[in-house]
Design a protein around this motif. Structure first.
Motif, PDB file in Angstrom:
ATOM      1  N   LEU A 250       0.869  -1.172   0.000  1.00 50.73           N
ATOM      2  CA  LEU A 250       0.000   0.000   0.000  1.00 50.73           C
ATOM      3  C   LEU A 250       0.896   1.209   0.000  1.00 50.73           C
ATOM      4  O   LEU A 250       1.819   1.309   0.829  1.00 50.73           O
ATOM      5  CB  LEU A 250      -0.905  -0.005   1.236  1.00 50.73           C
ATOM      6  N   VAL A 251       0.666   2.130  -0.931  1.00 58.45           N
ATOM      7  CA  VAL A 251       1.539   3.299  -1.046  1.00 58.45           C
ATOM      8  C   VAL A 251       0.703   4.568  -1.057  1.00 58.45           C
ATOM      9  O   VAL A 251      -0.449   4.580  -1.486  1.00 58.45           O
ATOM     10  CB  VAL A 251       2.423   3.217  -2.313  1.00 58.45           C
ATOM     11  N   GLY A 252       1.329   5.641  -0.562  1.00 63.58           N
ATOM     12  CA  GLY A 252       0.651   6.926  -0.553  1.00 63.58           C
ATOM     13  C   GLY A 252       0.962   7.729   0.688  1.00 63.58           C
ATOM     14  O   GLY A 252       2.019   7.569   1.312  1.00 63.58           O
ATOM     15  N   ARG A 253       0.036   8.545   1.062  1.00 64.85           N
ATOM     16  CA  ARG A 253       0.194   9.540   2.131  1.00 64.85           C
ATOM     17  C   ARG A 253       0.579   8.891   3.455  1.00 64.85           C
ATOM     18  O   ARG A 253      -0.088   7.971   3.932  1.00 64.85           O
ATOM     19  CB  ARG A 253      -1.129  10.301   2.258  1.00 64.85           C
ATOM     20  N   ALA A 254       1.647   9.391   4.056  1.00 58.93           N
ATOM     21  CA  ALA A 254       2.220   8.769   5.249  1.00 58.93           C
ATOM     22  C   ALA A 254       1.230   8.709   6.404  1.00 58.93           C
ATOM     23  O   ALA A 254       1.149   7.688   7.105  1.00 58.93           O
ATOM     24  CB  ALA A 254       3.477   9.524   5.673  1.00 58.93           C
ATOM     25  N   GLU A 255       0.465   9.768   6.629  1.00 56.47           N
ATOM     26  CA  GLU A 255      -0.469   9.772   7.765  1.00 56.47           C
ATOM     27  C   GLU A 255      -1.528   8.687   7.621  1.00 56.47           C
ATOM     28  O   GLU A 255      -1.934   8.071   8.611  1.00 56.47           O
ATOM     29  CB  GLU A 255      -1.155  11.147   7.888  1.00 56.47           C
ATOM     30  N   TRP A 256      -1.990   8.466   6.390  1.00 55.00           N
ATOM     31  CA  TRP A 256      -3.014   7.447   6.172  1.00 55.00           C
ATOM     32  C   TRP A 256      -2.434   6.048   6.340  1.00 55.00           C
ATOM     33  O   TRP A 256      -3.075   5.169   6.899  1.00 55.00           O
ATOM     34  CB  TRP A 256      -3.635   7.613   4.789  1.00 55.00           C
ATOM     35  N   LEU A 257      -1.218   5.849   5.857  1.00 61.30           N
ATOM     36  CA  LEU A 257      -0.590   4.537   6.026  1.00 61.30           C
ATOM     37  C   LEU A 257      -0.370   4.222   7.500  1.00 61.30           C
ATOM     38  O   LEU A 257      -0.505   3.072   7.932  1.00 61.30           O
ATOM     39  CB  LEU A 257       0.737   4.481   5.273  1.00 61.30           C
ATOM     40  N   GLN A 258      -0.069   5.245   8.287  1.00 59.42           N
ATOM     41  CA  GLN A 258       0.113   5.032   9.717  1.00 59.42           C
ATOM     42  C   GLN A 258      -1.184   4.597  10.379  1.00 59.42           C
ATOM     43  O   GLN A 258      -1.183   3.736  11.279  1.00 59.42           O
ATOM     44  CB  GLN A 258       0.629   6.324  10.375  1.00 59.42           C
ATOM     45  N   GLN A 259      -2.301   5.117   9.907  1.00 64.02           N
ATOM     46  CA  GLN A 259      -3.593   4.705  10.455  1.00 64.02           C
ATOM     47  C   GLN A 259      -3.920   3.269  10.058  1.00 64.02           C
ATOM     48  O   GLN A 259      -4.444   2.486  10.861  1.00 64.02           O
ATOM     49  CB  GLN A 259      -4.688   5.652   9.976  1.00 64.02           C
ATOM     50  N   VAL A 260      -3.613   2.897   8.807  1.00 63.50           N
ATOM     51  CA  VAL A 260      -3.824   1.518   8.374  1.00 63.50           C
ATOM     52  C   VAL A 260      -2.963   0.572   9.201  1.00 63.50           C
ATOM     53  O   VAL A 260      -3.400  -0.520   9.580  1.00 63.50           O
ATOM     54  CB  VAL A 260      -3.522   1.368   6.871  1.00 63.50           C
ATOM     55  N   LEU A 261      -1.745   0.997   9.501  1.00 62.79           N
ATOM     56  CA  LEU A 261      -0.847   0.168  10.301  1.00 62.79           C
ATOM     57  C   LEU A 261      -1.415  -0.078  11.694  1.00 62.79           C
ATOM     58  O   LEU A 261      -1.191  -1.149  12.280  1.00 62.79           O
ATOM     59  CB  LEU A 261       0.530   0.833  10.394  1.00 62.79           C
ATOM     60  N   ARG A 262      -2.155   0.868  12.237  1.00 63.93           N
ATOM     61  CA  ARG A 262      -2.783   0.670  13.544  1.00 63.93           C
ATOM     62  C   ARG A 262      -3.692  -0.552  13.523  1.00 63.93           C
ATOM     63  O   ARG A 262      -3.728  -1.336  14.486  1.00 63.93           O
ATOM     64  CB  ARG A 262      -3.605   1.899  13.935  1.00 63.93           C
ATOM     65  N   PHE A 263      -4.417  -0.729  12.421  1.00 63.28           N
ATOM     66  CA  PHE A 263      -5.294  -1.897  12.299  1.00 63.28           C
ATOM     67  C   PHE A 263      -4.485  -3.151  11.967  1.00 63.28           C
ATOM     68  O   PHE A 263      -4.633  -4.190  12.622  1.00 63.28           O
ATOM     69  CB  PHE A 263      -6.349  -1.653  11.222  1.00 63.28           C
ATOM     70  N   LYS A 264      -3.633  -3.051  10.966  1.00 64.48           N
ATOM     71  CA  LYS A 264      -2.876  -4.207  10.475  1.00 64.48           C
ATOM     72  C   LYS A 264      -2.012  -4.834  11.572  1.00 64.48           C
ATOM     73  O   LYS A 264      -1.903  -6.064  11.668  1.00 64.48           O
ATOM     74  CB  LYS A 264      -1.998  -3.785   9.304  1.00 64.48           C
TER      75      LYS A 264
END
Length: 365
Positions: A250-264
């Protein structure tokens, strides 16, 4: 005891291919030898150097521990280099790339991170069924946007803009499109980005087919301004014959990836290190790898065209990607009927198009 399932599963059945593969397996055990053309799972191996990297790393005694949730720095760097070389998109490997256990995992992660009851999700019809299932499991409402041959299998954004989009939080797009094989040029991708900006919608591009029978691989993130409204999923499954390895990103905006990582990070413990090492080698393969792969797919696609012609289907020879989409001939109630007849009379399985064009809770024409 009577233990009921959670309400979230009431609209989510077993995946169609999961059921169908059991039926095909039973037929094969009875001696049928079914030719399965119904699922996009490469039957060719990865490059030998990829397998060698996996084997060499797996033989080392210190490579079998839990791995980091964000993948190794070397894997993220290889993914960044691949995006730069393949799509001319610059990504920061530190925080703009999140390796995944296959891109299908990312569909669920994104949905569970950003969606909840009361939200609506725009889903292509026809399109990949996992988008709908993930939306339903998140509690959100799937809303179909219809794709038609008359509009080159692209959404009618002007018509969508006339609808009430106030509850729409996310929109799935997928080009080269599965199942129709339709491409999308940069001008249309730019139009999609503008649409998302105007309506405050998170645009997610599922992009696993860009190197299969496609002369112009593109990333949505190459569009100016896309990072402000969009994320992109990608995968080595099809492009590098590594479907069973489960390597996506998954690539793109760092803040959004950090939120996805919270779930993952609450679901897994990272990718097996030998798989990561193999993926690094795969990502650094040259253009000759894709040329050889596509030569094989080109020959196979001609055979599929011949099959469709034989059974009376109409189709577009300009399709891109891994799949071929055709209209069923007269005399069949639907694609399921044609698929059933071919499976049981000719021992060939093809996917019924109706499976990829399910009726949604709501639909925008």
């Amino acid at each position: 005891m009577n233990i009921s399932t959670a309400d979230r599963l009431q609209h989510t059945g077993e995946y169609y291919f999961s059921q169908k593969l059991r039926e095909i397996e039973a037929m094969n055990q009875a001696g049928a030898a079914v030719i399965n053309l119904g699922i996009g799972s490469p039957d060719l191996p990865p490059h030998p150097s990829v397998i060698e990297a996996l084997s060499t790393t797996a033989a080392q005694p210190n490579t079998h521990a839990y791995q980091g949730y964000q993948g190794s720095p070397a894997l993220r760097q290889a993914m960044a280099e691949w995006y730069q070389r393949a799509y001319q998109v610059e990504l920061n490997p530190v925080n703009e790339i999140l390796p995944l256990l296959g891109s299908k995992e990312g569909i669920m992660h994104i949905s569970m991170t950003f969606l909840q009851a009361g939200d609506e999700v725009l889903i292509p019809n026809p399109g990949y069924p996992a988008y709908r299932a993930a939306a339903q499991l998140s509690g959100a409402t799937p809303v179909d946007y219809d794709l038609t041959a008359a509009n080159n299998w692209q959404p009618d954004l002007d018509a969508l803009a006339q609808r009430d989009l106030s509850r729409v939080k996310l929109m799935w797009i997928n080009y080269p499109h599965m199942p129709t094989g339709a491409p999308a040029d940069m001008a249309f991708l730019a139009h999609l980005v503008s649409f998302a900006q105007q309506h405050n919608i998170l645009l997610v591009h599922d992009n696993p087919y860009s190197f299969i029978l496609n002369e112009n691989p593109q990333s949505l993130l190459a569009v100016p301004g896309a990072r402000e409204v969009a994320l992109e999923l990608n995968s080595l499954s099809k492009s590098h014959n590594m479907a069973g390895w489960r390597v996506g990103m998954l690539v793109g905006r760092a803040e959004w990836l950090q939120q996805v990582l919270r779930f993952k990070s609450n679901l897994d413990s990272g990718m097996f290190l030998p798989v990561q090492r193999g993926a690094i080698v795969a990502l650094r393969l040259g253009a000759e790898w894709f040329e050889q792969l596509n030569a094989t797919y080109q020959a196979r696609r001609e055979q599929v065209f011949n099959l469709l012609t034989t059974i009376g289907c109409q189709f577009d020879r300009q399709q891109t990607g891994l799949f071929v989409w055709g209209a069923i001939p007269a005399g069949y109630a639907d694609g399921y009927a044609l698929s059933h007849e071919l499976l049981h009379q000719a021992k060939v399985f093809i996917t019924p198009g109706a499976f990829l064009a399910a009726t949604a809770t709501t639909s925008f024409g």
